[in-house]
Every structure is written in C-alpha cells, then in structure tokens.
Design a protein around this motif. Structure first.
Motif, mmCIF file in Angstrom:
data_model
loop_
_atom_site.group_PDB
_atom_site.id
_atom_site.type_symbol
_atom_site.label_atom_id
_atom_site.label_comp_id
_atom_site.label_asym_id
_atom_site.label_seq_id
_atom_site.Cartn_x
_atom_site.Cartn_y
_atom_site.Cartn_z
ATOM 1 N N SER A 108 -8.274 4.669 -10.506
ATOM 2 C CA SER A 108 -8.065 3.040 -10.836
ATOM 3 C C SER A 108 -8.202 2.303 -9.351
ATOM 4 N N VAL A 109 -8.743 1.344 -9.600
ATOM 5 C CA VAL A 109 -8.366 0.126 -8.637
ATOM 6 C C VAL A 109 -6.827 -0.526 -8.484
ATOM 7 N N ASP A 110 -6.072 -0.257 -7.441
ATOM 8 C CA ASP A 110 -4.525 -0.601 -7.706
ATOM 9 C C ASP A 110 -4.508 -1.735 -6.760
ATOM 10 N N LEU A 111 -3.942 -3.122 -7.765
ATOM 11 C CA LEU A 111 -3.419 -4.217 -7.953
ATOM 12 C C LEU A 111 -1.744 -4.134 -7.925
ATOM 13 N N GLU A 112 -1.689 -5.439 -6.679
ATOM 14 C CA GLU A 112 0.215 -5.270 -6.915
ATOM 15 C C GLU A 112 0.700 -7.196 -7.444
ATOM 16 N N LEU A 113 1.748 -6.943 -7.680
ATOM 17 C CA LEU A 113 2.158 -8.455 -8.512
ATOM 18 C C LEU A 113 3.287 -9.049 -7.341
ATOM 19 N N ARG A 114 2.959 -9.466 -6.627
ATOM 20 C CA ARG A 114 4.346 -9.978 -5.580
ATOM 21 C C ARG A 114 5.396 -10.920 -6.363
ATOM 22 N N ILE A 115 6.511 -10.853 -6.484
ATOM 23 C CA ILE A 115 6.990 -12.093 -6.812
ATOM 24 C C ILE A 115 8.081 -12.690 -5.899
ATOM 25 N N TRP A 116 8.867 -13.248 -5.977
ATOM 26 C CA TRP A 116 10.395 -13.599 -5.491
ATOM 27 C C TRP A 116 11.801 -14.637 -6.806
ATOM 28 N N ILE A 117 13.195 -13.451 -6.870
ATOM 29 C CA ILE A 117 13.613 -14.205 -7.490
ATOM 30 C C ILE A 117 15.155 -14.908 -6.768
ATOM 31 N N ARG A 118 15.576 -15.192 -7.020
ATOM 32 C CA ARG A 118 17.304 -15.361 -5.883
ATOM 33 C C ARG A 118 17.989 -14.491 -6.686
ATOM 34 N N ASP A 119 18.652 -14.255 -7.717
ATOM 35 C CA ASP A 119 19.120 -13.673 -8.221
ATOM 36 C C ASP A 119 19.479 -12.679 -8.953
ATOM 37 N N ALA A 120 19.184 -11.286 -7.172
ATOM 38 C CA ALA A 120 18.989 -9.755 -7.408
ATOM 39 C C ALA A 120 20.211 -9.386 -8.468
ATOM 40 N N GLU A 121 21.047 -9.935 -8.384
ATOM 41 C CA GLU A 121 22.419 -9.638 -9.199
ATOM 42 C C GLU A 121 21.984 -9.537 -10.505
ATOM 43 N N GLY A 122 21.308 -10.297 -11.689
ATOM 44 C CA GLY A 122 21.326 -10.034 -12.674
ATOM 45 C C GLY A 122 20.665 -9.261 -12.720
ATOM 46 N N GLY A 123 19.868 -8.609 -12.337
ATOM 47 C CA GLY A 123 19.692 -7.102 -12.340
ATOM 48 C C GLY A 123 17.546 -7.236 -12.112
ATOM 49 N N VAL A 124 16.698 -6.368 -11.670
ATOM 50 C CA VAL A 124 15.451 -6.275 -11.121
ATOM 51 C C VAL A 124 14.890 -5.711 -12.424
ATOM 52 N N SER A 125 15.029 -4.930 -13.378
ATOM 53 C CA SER A 125 14.234 -4.576 -14.002
ATOM 54 C C SER A 125 14.304 -4.732 -15.518
ATOM 55 N N ASN A 126 15.280 -5.814 -15.186
ATOM 56 C CA ASN A 126 14.416 -6.661 -16.937
ATOM 57 C C ASN A 126 13.331 -7.910 -16.439
ATOM 58 N N VAL A 127 13.348 -8.671 -15.197
ATOM 59 C CA VAL A 127 12.190 -9.650 -14.826
ATOM 60 C C VAL A 127 11.611 -8.810 -15.166
ATOM 61 N N LYS A 128 10.435 -7.611 -14.155
ATOM 62 C CA LYS A 128 9.474 -6.869 -13.879
ATOM 63 C C LYS A 128 9.155 -6.565 -15.353
ATOM 64 N N SER A 129 10.285 -5.849 -16.688
ATOM 65 C CA SER A 129 9.656 -5.282 -17.380
ATOM 66 C C SER A 129 9.073 -7.101 -18.375
ATOM 67 N N GLU A 130 9.603 -7.888 -18.505
ATOM 68 C CA GLU A 130 8.957 -8.821 -19.469
ATOM 69 C C GLU A 130 7.649 -9.746 -18.638
ATOM 70 N N ILE A 131 7.652 -9.593 -17.437
ATOM 71 C CA ILE A 131 6.212 -9.894 -16.929
ATOM 72 C C ILE A 131 5.354 -8.514 -17.068
ATOM 73 N N MET A 132 5.741 -7.151 -17.044
ATOM 74 C CA MET A 132 4.521 -6.266 -17.189
ATOM 75 C C MET A 132 3.895 -6.616 -18.673
ATOM 76 N N LEU A 133 4.663 -6.864 -19.619
ATOM 77 C CA LEU A 133 4.775 -7.257 -20.849
ATOM 78 C C LEU A 133 3.961 -7.875 -21.226
ATOM 79 N N LYS A 134 3.260 -9.083 -19.994
ATOM 80 C CA LYS A 134 2.921 -10.629 -20.881
ATOM 81 C C LYS A 134 1.566 -10.072 -20.088
ATOM 82 N N ILE A 135 1.306 -8.750 -18.892
ATOM 83 C CA ILE A 135 0.282 -8.403 -18.465
ATOM 84 C C ILE A 135 -0.534 -7.494 -19.302
#
Length: 436
Positions: free
Chosen positions: A372-399
């Motif tokens: 594979s050609v390895d790519l990385e999407l880098r995003i920033w959030i301000r509310d880590a207490e709200g969870g990290v896996s959930n926002v990653k899952s939402e974006i990966m589903l859209k990808i």
C-alpha cells in the motif's frame, strides 16, 4: 455505688408520687397528649404542601434546610401556643399548671433544637445532638437534672495518671460533636468561597480546601480534648513515639498522601485533565488525599494511587494546551490516484463538529508499504475528554464511503512468485476414489 443507686431510685419514686400520680397531673397529661395528637393530625395536610413548595423554590441548600425546618416545627409551635392558653385556664381555676408549663418549655426547646440542627451537614450527628439536648431539657424541666448530674459526677475512673468522671466524658463528647459540626460548617463556607475564586487554579483550590478542612478539624478535636481535661503536652509526647511505629507500617499510605500534596502544588495533574496512565484513559474527576479518581469513557471509575502518578509515566493530554492532534493512518492501493485520495481524506473531516479548523486538518504521505501507499490524516480536537476513538470512527466511515464513490481501492497483501529457469514445479491432483 449501691447506696447511690438506691438513693436515686428513692428520689425517682418520690418524684413520681408527687408530680405524676395525682388527678390534677392526670388532667394536665390528658391535655398535653390530646392537643399534641390533634396538632400532628391537623398539620399533616398543610405540611406536605408547604414542603413541596419549598422544594420547588430556587433557594440554595442552606436556605431550603432552614425553610423545611420551619415547616417541620409548625405543629410544635401551635402546640406551644395552646399550652400557654391551657396553663392560663388552669391558673384561673386555681390549679397549678406546672406540667403544662413544662410541656410548653419542652416544645420551645424542641423548636430551637430543630432550627439549630437544620444547618448541620451530618444528619446522623444532628439527630444525636437533638436527642441529647432534648433529654437535658426534659430533665431540667422536670427537676431531675441536678440529681442525674450529681450521680454521673460521682462515677469516677482512672486512666494512667489522669482521673475522669462520667459527666466530664459526656460533656467532652458533646463538645467534640459541637466543635466538629462548627468546623464542618466553617470549612464548607470557605471551600465555597475558594471554588468561586476564578483567580485560583483547580489544583490550588483543592489544596487550599483540604488544608483548611484539616486545620479546622484538628483545632476542633484539640479543643474538645482540652475541655475534657486531657493534658495535650503528654499527648504530644505519646503521639510522637507512636507515630514512629505507625509510620513504618503505613509507609505506603503516607507516601500517597505526600504525593497527593505534591501533585496539587506543582499543578501537573488537576481535576478536569484528560490523562493516560497504566493503560487507563479518562478524565480526572477528583483528587483525594490518597488517590485520584479517573472516569473512563466506558463509565468505569479508576482510583489511581497518587504515588503511581508521581513515580510512573503519565500522559496528560490537556496539561497546558487543550488542543490534541490525532493521526488516522490510511493505506491505498498502488494503482489508486494518490492526489485524489488525499483530497477525499481531507474532505471527510467536513461536517464533523469536534474537528478544529484552526489548526486545519492535513494529509501527509507517510511511506510506501509492501502492499500500500501509506497516508495519514492529522486532525485537531479540543475535547479529548469526549473520547478519541469515536471521532476517528466517524471520519474513517466517511473516508470509506468517499473512496468507494471515487474508485479509490484499499490494498490487500500480494506476493509475486519468481520461478528460475532450471527450477521445476510439480503439481499433483488427487481425486477421491469411488467406494461404490
């Protein structure tokens, strides 16, 4: 001791014959019981409505407690007024209304006790204090307080070189309860003022609150012990010797308490921070003397010893800056359009409310893998207490959806087999025989 008990029993029997077992006293007892029961039954309906109105009010907790106490003593206040009227009637008829007067005094004492205990935070202690004060008031009204106190004062016992009596011990316990309640109220008042001070950091607020509470409780206990007659100088010598022995046995507990003070002073971890320690990821809800309470996204509350937070490796996601960068790796097939894939990955962050636009999301080509050609999407959030896996899952589903829409393929492992010219490849095909 037996003579004292016999004298007390004789006094009690004589008091009953003089003050209770008479027709005049029986009539007064009937008035007391009848009007008290009537007051309770008549007030019951109004009490529920008034209490509901108090609970619906927007007053703070202390004001609501006082208002509920006022509603609670409504029937007793009415009983007190009725006793005054009955006493006046008995006096006009030429009878001594001593029992009615005593009942009125007890009702007045109960009103004062109820109002006093309504501001005590510990309800169990408040009920104990109320019962004790009411008992003392009842003994005083009926003329039994002096004999009872004389009897208790005569019960002496010795502990070491110190001599005590039962009355002094009871007084000391009562004063200890009183001092501790006063210390609790004062500490709560100052803690509220400290928490409303926006100029103090959360860790400093916790540290000052705990220091004040410890100081007030220490002063309360020492004052109570001094009032009983305990020599605080000898106690200090004894406690220093005992402390050496206890210190070795409670070394871990003490180290946790010291670590908790250090954490609050250096402000490295404070309530509200999102931390990761020992495989636990969550928000610091509270910091106690021995441990820190960390609430995870799964709802589990982990109690992390303060010593572990000092000696172990801790990742504080929100120590100085609440902005947290998250990397989302994505691999695409070698024959896919890399530029289109990078644009689609960046587009997948649109509409996700938790993703910050400053700093903006970026996509990098991170490497060339075996398949594979390895790519990385880098995003920033301000509310880590709200969870990290959930926002990653939402974006990966859209990808996933965008890649299928634009024919960007995800890779799968591939292997090329090279056969040398002199090599031989034997293929054997076996078929199962027909047993029939």
């Amino acid at each position: 001791m037996e003579q004292r008990i016999e004298a007390a029993a004789a006094f009690l029997l004589d008091w009953l014959k003089t003050n209770v077992l008479t027709w005049e006293t029986a009539a007064q007892w009937g008035c007391v019981l009848a009007f008290y029961l009537l007051g309770v039954l008549a007030w019951r309906g109004f009490e529920k409505r008034l209490l509901a109105a108090v609970d619906r009010s927007h007053a703070n907790h202390l004001v609501r407690s006082v208002l509920r106490a006022l509603v609670d003593i409504g029937n007793v206040a009415g009983f007190f007024v009725v006793m005054l009227v009955c006493e006046g009637v008995f006096s006009a008829l030429g009878y001594n209304g001593r029992l009615l007067n005593a009942a009125g005094d007890l009702a007045l004492a109960w009103i004062a006790i109820r109002l006093l205990t309504s501001v005590m935070p510990n309800r169990a202690v408040a009920r104990g204090v109320a019962g004790t004060i009411w008992t003392v008031a009842a003994l005083s009204v009926f003329g039994l307080l002096t004999p009872v106190t004389d009897f208790l004062r005569g019960l002496n016992f010795t502990v070491g070189d110190a001599s005590f009596n039962a009355l002094g011990v009871i007084n000391g316990l009562a004063l200890a309860f009183l001092f501790i309640q006063v210390a609790s109220l004062v500490s709560q008042f100052f803690e509220g003022r400290i928490q409303r001070n926006q100029g103090l950091t959360p860790s400093l607020q916790v540290l000052l609150g705990k220091a004040l509470k410890t100081s007030f409780y220490t002063v309360a206990v020492l004052a109570a012990m001094s009032s009983v007659g305990i020599d605080l100088t000898s106690l200090a010598i004894f406690s220093s010797a005992l402390g050496v022995g206890i210190g070795f046995g409670l070394k871990t507990i003490f180290s946790n308490y010291v670590a908790g003070i250090i954490l609050l002073m250096d402000n490295s971890i404070k309530p509200g921070d999102t931390i990761e320690v020992g495989g636990v990821f969550g928000v610091v809800r509270d910091m106690r003397g021995r441990y820190a309470s960390v609430l995870t996204r799964s709802g589990k509350e982990h109690l992390i010893p303060n010593e572990l937070l000092i000696s172990g490796e801790v990742v504080n996601w929100t120590h100085n800056d609440r902005n947290v960068r998250i990397g989302i790796p994505v691999g695409i097939a070698y024959w896919s359009d890399v530029d289109t894939a990078m644009v689609l990955m960046e587009r997948a962050t649109e509409g996700v409310s938790r993703v910050l636009r400053d700093p903006s999301p970026t996509v990098l080509l991170s490497g060339f893998g075996d398949s594979s050609v390895d790519l990385e999407l880098r995003i920033w959030i301000r509310d880590a207490e709200g969870g990290v896996s959930n926002v990653k899952s939402e974006i990966m589903l859209k990808i996933w959806k965008l890649f299928h829409e634009y024919d960007i393929e995800f890779p799968f492992p591939q292997r090329d087999i090279l056969l040398k010219p002199d090599s031989r490849l034997a293929v054997t095909i076996e078929k199962g025989g027909d047993d029939g």
